[in-house]
Design an enzyme around this catalytic site. Sequence first.
Site, PDB file in Angstrom:
ATOM      1  CG  HIS A  13       4.131   3.911   0.878  1.00 11.67           C
ATOM      2  ND1 HIS A  13       4.088   3.792   2.130  1.00 11.67           N
ATOM      3  CD2 HIS A  13       2.767   3.186   0.009  1.00 11.67           C
ATOM      4  CE1 HIS A  13       3.368   3.665   2.241  1.00 11.67           C
ATOM      5  NE2 HIS A  13       2.605   2.372   1.695  1.00 11.67           N
ATOM      6  CG  HIS A  16       0.136   2.227  -1.631  1.00 12.72           C
ATOM      7  ND1 HIS A  16       0.656   1.595  -1.005  1.00 12.72           N
ATOM      8  CD2 HIS A  16       0.513   2.191  -2.462  1.00 12.72           C
ATOM      9  CE1 HIS A  16       0.506   0.931  -1.478  1.00 12.72           C
ATOM     10  NE2 HIS A  16       1.035   0.805  -2.492  1.00 12.72           N
ATOM     11  CG  ASP A  69      -3.218   4.338   2.922  1.00 10.49           C
ATOM     12  OD1 ASP A  69      -2.374   4.111   2.078  1.00 10.49           O
ATOM     13  OD2 ASP A  69      -3.061   3.412   3.864  1.00 10.49           O
ATOM     14  CG  HIS A  70       1.092   5.968   3.870  1.00  9.89           C
ATOM     15  ND1 HIS A  70       1.642   5.296   4.932  1.00  9.89           N
ATOM     16  CD2 HIS A  70       0.098   4.947   3.196  1.00  9.89           C
ATOM     17  CE1 HIS A  70       1.086   4.165   5.550  1.00  9.89           C
ATOM     18  NE2 HIS A  70      -0.059   3.851   4.900  1.00  9.89           N
ATOM     19  CG  HIS A 116       3.950  -2.056   0.980  1.00  7.15           C
ATOM     20  ND1 HIS A 116       3.120  -2.469   1.583  1.00  7.15           N
ATOM     21  CD2 HIS A 116       3.223  -0.861   0.762  1.00  7.15           C
ATOM     22  CE1 HIS A 116       1.811  -1.394   1.105  1.00  7.15           C
ATOM     23  NE2 HIS A 116       2.056  -0.622   1.069  1.00  7.15           N
ATOM     24  CG  ASP A 141       1.629   1.089   4.950  1.00 10.54           C
ATOM     25  OD1 ASP A 141       1.802   1.703   5.438  1.00 10.54           O
ATOM     26  OD2 ASP A 141       0.888   0.807   4.047  1.00 10.54           O
ATOM     27  CG  HIS A 181      -2.087   0.228   7.748  1.00  8.36           C
ATOM     28  ND1 HIS A 181      -3.044   1.096   7.494  1.00  8.36           N
ATOM     29  CD2 HIS A 181      -0.868   1.046   7.239  1.00  8.36           C
ATOM     30  CE1 HIS A 181      -3.362   1.755   6.167  1.00  8.36           C
ATOM     31  NE2 HIS A 181      -1.730   1.779   6.120  1.00  8.36           N
TER      32      HIS A 181
HETATM   33 FE    FE Z   1      -1.271   1.808   4.325  1.00 10.02          FE
HETATM   34 ZN    ZN Z   2       0.941   1.308   1.756  1.00  6.54          ZN
END
Ligand code: FE
Ligand code: ZN
Length: 259
Positions: free
Chosen positions: A53, A55, A57-58, A111, A132, A170
Amino acid sequence: MPTIIPIPAFADNYIWLMREGNAAAVVDAGDAAPVIDYLEREHLDLTAIICTHHHGDHVGGNRALLQRWQVPVYGPARETIPGRTEALREGDEIVIDGIGLKLSVLDIPGHTAGHIAFVGRSGAAPLLFCGDTLFAMGCGRLFEGTPSDMVTSLDKLAALPGNTLVYCGHEYTLANLRFALAVEPGNAKLRERETMARAQRTRGEPTLPTTIADERETNPFLRTAETTIRAAASAHADRELADRVGVFAEIRAWKNAFR
Ligand code: FE
Ligand code: ZN
């Protein structure tokens, strides 16, 4: 068959790296630096970047990795993914260069609106990369989807074989456990998992992968059809919740406010 290694990033992300011979592929490369460190140390060549996805942090490491390795970037068709070369949706199958692993794609919105998962098989064990959406004893927050979307997505994942190894985005396990025990204090399997997870974290080890079978037994967000969960959610809401989506929505809101 590839070895799958967690590369910790930021506070609690895992970038999952698959390696076979000299080849490596990464799932959700939120940060390039720890990936490059690992690849250099192990003398590996990157062959693919896989994204669940959009985001940061990915996908935040995609551009820097692409500057060193011109590799395919697999990501959800319905989201903006830096450097994406292959736009994927449910039913698509990909073969990761040099890794010898075939992955098929599931749409799991909730998400984020276009979130996807990758399902494969390494040797005897089925495996799942779910970003996530599903965590050990938890699930992702609903940033771009409805409770109904998320219940449908989690149902898809819960229907995978029980021995599926689940690689989540995570390390949220201990916090998720605290909440799961508040919802379902009488679940003995949760106590068992708590003992194990505490020991793993004390040793500095990841608590992942989890399995679909363990999640079915302990994850409150997969257990919305259980009488215990419905009763706890109804008590928290102070009204009788009739359906699974209502139960899910209540425990998701409960978890959001849980300290
Ligand atoms: Fe994340
Ligand atoms: Zn995420």
